[in-house]
Design an enzyme around this catalytic site. Structure first.
Site, PDB file in Angstrom:
ATOM      1  CG  ASP A  96      -0.090  -0.249   2.523  1.00 42.53           C
ATOM      2  OD1 ASP A  96       1.124   0.021   2.501  1.00 42.53           O
ATOM      3  OD2 ASP A  96      -0.665  -0.691   3.529  1.00 42.53           O
ATOM      4  CD  GLU A 118       0.949  -6.850   3.053  1.00 40.63           C
ATOM      5  OE1 GLU A 118       1.928  -7.436   3.537  1.00 40.63           O
ATOM      6  OE2 GLU A 118       0.727  -5.637   3.230  1.00 40.63           O
ATOM      7  CD  GLU A 132       0.276   4.432   4.556  1.00 34.30           C
ATOM      8  OE1 GLU A 132      -0.677   5.040   5.085  1.00 34.30           O
ATOM      9  OE2 GLU A 132       1.457   4.804   4.672  1.00 34.30           O
ATOM     10  CG  HIS A 205       6.493   4.483  10.191  1.00 31.70           C
ATOM     11  ND1 HIS A 205       5.795   4.688   9.027  1.00 31.70           N
ATOM     12  CD2 HIS A 205       6.345   3.186  10.491  1.00 31.70           C
ATOM     13  CE1 HIS A 205       5.259   3.543   8.634  1.00 31.70           C
ATOM     14  NE2 HIS A 205       5.572   2.615   9.514  1.00 31.70           N
ATOM     15  NE  ARG A 207       3.361  10.467   4.074  1.00 28.35           N
ATOM     16  CZ  ARG A 207       4.245  11.309   3.557  1.00 28.35           C
ATOM     17  NH1 ARG A 207       4.029  12.593   3.576  1.00 28.35           N
ATOM     18  NH2 ARG A 207       5.354  10.872   3.013  1.00 28.35           N
ATOM     19  CG  HIS A 238      10.610   6.078   9.852  1.00 25.98           C
ATOM     20  ND1 HIS A 238      10.896   7.079   8.960  1.00 25.98           N
ATOM     21  CD2 HIS A 238       9.958   5.123   9.145  1.00 25.98           C
ATOM     22  CE1 HIS A 238      10.431   6.732   7.767  1.00 25.98           C
ATOM     23  NE2 HIS A 238       9.855   5.547   7.853  1.00 25.98           N
TER      24      HIS A 238
HETATM   25  C1  UD1 Z   1       6.529   5.056   3.696  1.00 25.05           C
HETATM   26  C2  UD1 Z   1       5.148   4.574   3.216  1.00 25.05           C
HETATM   27  C3  UD1 Z   1       4.427   3.851   4.343  1.00 25.05           C
HETATM   28  C4  UD1 Z   1       5.281   2.776   4.975  1.00 25.05           C
HETATM   29  C5  UD1 Z   1       6.624   3.355   5.383  1.00 25.05           C
HETATM   30  C6  UD1 Z   1       7.518   2.253   5.888  1.00 25.05           C
HETATM   31  C7  UD1 Z   1       3.948   5.947   1.569  1.00 25.05           C
HETATM   32  C8  UD1 Z   1       3.053   7.100   1.354  1.00 25.05           C
HETATM   33  N1  UD1 Z   1       4.340   5.717   2.832  1.00 25.05           N
HETATM   34  O1  UD1 Z   1       6.277   6.041   4.687  1.00 25.05           O
HETATM   35  O2  UD1 Z   1       3.247   3.267   3.826  1.00 25.05           O
HETATM   36  O3  UD1 Z   1       4.621   2.286   6.121  1.00 25.05           O
HETATM   37  O4  UD1 Z   1       7.248   3.965   4.235  1.00 25.05           O
HETATM   38  O5  UD1 Z   1       8.570   2.721   6.668  1.00 25.05           O
HETATM   39  O6  UD1 Z   1       4.303   5.269   0.637  1.00 25.05           O
HETATM   40  N2  UD1 Z   1      13.848   8.800   5.090  1.00 25.05           N
HETATM   41  C9  UD1 Z   1      15.224   8.761   4.979  1.00 25.05           C
HETATM   42  N3  UD1 Z   1      15.817   7.566   4.614  1.00 25.05           N
HETATM   43  C10 UD1 Z   1      15.114   6.436   4.390  1.00 25.05           C
HETATM   44  C11 UD1 Z   1      13.718   6.484   4.521  1.00 25.05           C
HETATM   45  C12 UD1 Z   1      13.091   7.690   4.851  1.00 25.05           C
HETATM   46  O7  UD1 Z   1      15.907   9.751   5.173  1.00 25.05           O
HETATM   47  O8  UD1 Z   1      15.710   5.387   4.084  1.00 25.05           O
HETATM   48  C13 UD1 Z   1      13.199  10.089   5.455  1.00 25.05           C
HETATM   49  C14 UD1 Z   1      13.260  11.126   4.313  1.00 25.05           C
HETATM   50  O9  UD1 Z   1      13.411  12.418   4.868  1.00 25.05           O
HETATM   51  C15 UD1 Z   1      11.869  10.996   3.685  1.00 25.05           C
HETATM   52  C16 UD1 Z   1      11.014  10.703   4.911  1.00 25.05           C
HETATM   53  O10 UD1 Z   1      11.816   9.857   5.743  1.00 25.05           O
HETATM   54  O11 UD1 Z   1      11.504  12.143   2.979  1.00 25.05           O
HETATM   55  C17 UD1 Z   1       9.676  10.062   4.658  1.00 25.05           C
HETATM   56  O12 UD1 Z   1       9.762   8.949   3.777  1.00 25.05           O
HETATM   57  P1  UD1 Z   1       8.453   8.454   2.940  1.00 25.05           P
HETATM   58  O13 UD1 Z   1       8.792   7.220   2.182  1.00 25.05           O
HETATM   59  O14 UD1 Z   1       7.862   9.586   2.186  1.00 25.05           O
HETATM   60  O15 UD1 Z   1       7.400   8.147   4.077  1.00 25.05           O
HETATM   61  P2  UD1 Z   1       7.389   7.060   5.214  1.00 25.05           P
HETATM   62  O16 UD1 Z   1       6.783   7.682   6.414  1.00 25.05           O
HETATM   63  O17 UD1 Z   1       8.700   6.401   5.315  1.00 25.05           O
HETATM   64  N1  UDP Z   2      12.033  -3.301  10.710  1.00 23.91           N
HETATM   65  C1  UDP Z   2      13.418  -3.391  10.522  1.00 23.91           C
HETATM   66  N2  UDP Z   2      14.233  -2.558  11.240  1.00 23.91           N
HETATM   67  C2  UDP Z   2      13.747  -1.636  12.125  1.00 23.91           C
HETATM   68  C3  UDP Z   2      12.344  -1.532  12.286  1.00 23.91           C
HETATM   69  C4  UDP Z   2      11.511  -2.381  11.557  1.00 23.91           C
HETATM   70  O1  UDP Z   2      13.889  -4.225   9.747  1.00 23.91           O
HETATM   71  O2  UDP Z   2      14.542  -0.924  12.738  1.00 23.91           O
HETATM   72  C5  UDP Z   2      11.161  -4.182   9.908  1.00 23.91           C
HETATM   73  C6  UDP Z   2      10.072  -4.943  10.641  1.00 23.91           C
HETATM   74  O3  UDP Z   2      10.520  -6.213  11.062  1.00 23.91           O
HETATM   75  C7  UDP Z   2       8.976  -5.072   9.603  1.00 23.91           C
HETATM   76  C8  UDP Z   2       9.150  -3.820   8.744  1.00 23.91           C
HETATM   77  O4  UDP Z   2      10.458  -3.321   9.024  1.00 23.91           O
HETATM   78  O5  UDP Z   2       9.203  -6.185   8.753  1.00 23.91           O
HETATM   79  C9  UDP Z   2       8.111  -2.795   9.079  1.00 23.91           C
HETATM   80  O6  UDP Z   2       8.425  -1.603   8.457  1.00 23.91           O
HETATM   81  P1  UDP Z   2       7.719  -0.248   8.804  1.00 23.91           P
HETATM   82  O7  UDP Z   2       7.179  -0.305  10.197  1.00 23.91           O
HETATM   83  O8  UDP Z   2       8.689   0.818   8.468  1.00 23.91           O
HETATM   84  O9  UDP Z   2       6.558  -0.179   7.716  1.00 23.91           O
HETATM   85  P2  UDP Z   2       5.055  -0.722   7.667  1.00 23.91           P
HETATM   86  O10 UDP Z   2       5.075  -2.188   7.880  1.00 23.91           O
HETATM   87  O11 UDP Z   2       4.288   0.018   8.707  1.00 23.91           O
HETATM   88  O12 UDP Z   2       4.593  -0.342   6.309  1.00 23.91           O
END
Ligand code: UD1
Ligand code: UDP
Length: 365
Positions: A96, A118, A132, A205, A207, A238
């Site tokens: 999602d 999924e 999502e 984490h 949004r 995160h």
């Molecule tokens: C995204 C997904 C969410 C998922 C989550 C998993 C969308 C809209 N959201 O949300 O569904 O649950 O990933 O973690 O698709 N950032 C870094 N390095 C990284 C990752 C993130 O610096 O490796 C920072 C950046 O500033 C980035 C911000 O986190 O702009 C947000 O990342 P983004 O992918 O937009 O949203 P998530 O909250 O991670």
């Molecule tokens: N996870 C990881 N390292 C971390 C935190 C989470 O590998 O420090 C793994 C966790 O086991 C799970 C996935 O990341 O498989 C969940 O990711 P996240 O919570 O970022 O996203 P969501 O599942 O909510 O989309």
């Protein structure tokens, strides 16, 4: 030979798609092409390294504090040429995220069949989780093949009128991953640090929880730790700067709360296996923790994973400070409540979801 392209971009998609990449790559009947959008950077690379997956394409779209507009526009723009050149027989997306939705949209524009891994998870509240719930419904509008993790997700798809013959209940590939990561003798610094205490593992984490809801969650946890000397919290933060700012505001100065960098999946799964309880707003963790028999307080108002709630391992506690505080207190002080939530159950399949998906693709393509 059929060309299967897998496109994903964030940490949780990578954890759940890498087992499938590895499965498809061993099968001679497929040409397997992996493309990552790089919606996440460091958190994605950590997982690719762990599974030794090297994508053919990397769109490198991540920006600091990216908006949904940034992500959507960049992926749509950069994917077009790749899809035009590769001409895959099917594109597989996961779950999602914006990566999944925008990829499906690009495939729709080019009339390329999409397989949704999924598929069928629902809250039916478009704003929770945001965005999502919209993303997964939109992908399911476009998809040709639905790989539903459970009977319940299959039922959701059937209720929406998706054709039965294109819905396949496979289990969730996260169980495939979990089967390879958890080891009883595993050691890492946080496991050592928490030895002799009750370890609460925290992640947050979402949004829709940024700002006040997150402050409520973290304040409850800080109160618990201040009041309970044998509790330690590990929080792999995160990388979103908006998350980190609130975390520091609420947790700085309490040395029994350890804020650390995101862990690789081996470390994280093994830390889960040693935790006393888990506090999270994550989706994937709600699937992994039941299999490990770890109670999870889900800091959200809705969940698309009711299987774990029915099984008794997950409890929805919202994001307000007082109910979270009370729910954690109960699990720390009431042994019966704790035991009731600690039974290991796994509603998400037998750990062979990737094989089933590959078999289905071999048959259907
Ligand atoms: C995204 C997904 C969410 C998922 C989550 C998993 C969308 C809209 N959201 O949300 O569904 O649950 O990933 O973690 O698709 N950032 C870094 N390095 C990284 C990752 C993130 O610096 O490796 C920072 C950046 O500033 C980035 C911000 O986190 O702009 C947000 O990342 P983004 O992918 O937009 O949203 P998530 O909250 O991670
Ligand atoms: N996870 C990881 N390292 C971390 C935190 C989470 O590998 O420090 C793994 C966790 O086991 C799970 C996935 O990341 O498989 C969940 O990711 P996240 O919570 O970022 O996203 P969501 O599942 O909510 O989309």
């Amino acid at each position: 030979m059929k060309k299967v392209m897998l496109i994903f971009g964030t940490r949780p998609e990578a954890i759940k798609m890498c087992p499938l990449v590895l499965e498809l790559e061993q099968r001679p009947e497929f040409e397997t092409v992996t493309c990552v959008t790089g919606q996440h950077r460091q958190m994605l690379d950590q997982i690719l390294e762990c599974f030794h997956v090297e994508p053919k394409y990397d769109l490198c779209i991540m920006r600091e504090k990216q908006t949904l507009f940034d992500v959507t526009i960049s992926i749509l723009d950069r994917l077009r040429e790749i899809l035009e050149n590769e001409k895959p027989d099917v594109v597989l997306v996961h779950g999602d995220t914006s990566t999944a939705f925008v990829t499906a949209l690009a495939c729709f524009y080019m009339q390329i069949p999409v397989g949704h891994v999924e598929a069928g998870l629902r809250t039916y509240n478009l704003y929770s989780p945001f965005p999502e719930e919209f993303n997964r419904q939109a992908v399911d509008l476009i998809a040709k093949f639905y790989f539903a993790p459970t009977q319940l997700s299959r039922q959701n798809l059937l209720k929406e009128g998706k054709p039965d013959e294109r819905i396949f209940v496979t289990g969730n590939t996260v169980i495939d991953a979990l089967d390879t990561t958890v080891r009883t003798d595993y050691m890492q610094p946080e496991i050592e640090w928490a030895h002799g205490s009750r370890l609460i593992l925290l992640t947050a984490h979402r949004r829709e929880n940024l700002g006040e809801p997150m402050r409520g969650m973290f304040t409850a946890i800080r109160r618990i730790v201040d009041e309970t000397p044998d509790v330690k919290v590990v929080y792999p933060m995160h990388l979103n700067p908006a998350v980190r700012a609130v975390a520091h505001e609420c947790f700085d100065g309490q040395d029994r709360i350890r804020m650390i960098e995101p862990l690789d999946v081996l470390d994280f799964h093994n830390l889960m296996a040693r935790a006393y309880l888990i506090l999270t707003d994550s989706g994937g963790i709600q699937e992994e923790a039941p299999a490990l028999g770890k109670p999870v307080l889900v800091m959200r108002d809705t969940t698309e994973r009711p299987e774990g709630v029915s099984a008794g391992t997950l409890r929805l506690v919202g994001t307000d400070e007082q109910p979270i505080y009370e729910a954690v207190q109960e699990l720390l002080t009431d042994e019966v409540s704790y035991m009731e939530m600690s039974r290991a159950v796994n509603p998400y399949g037998d750990g062979h979801a990737s094989q089933y998906i590959a078999d289905i693709l071999a048959r259907e393509l």
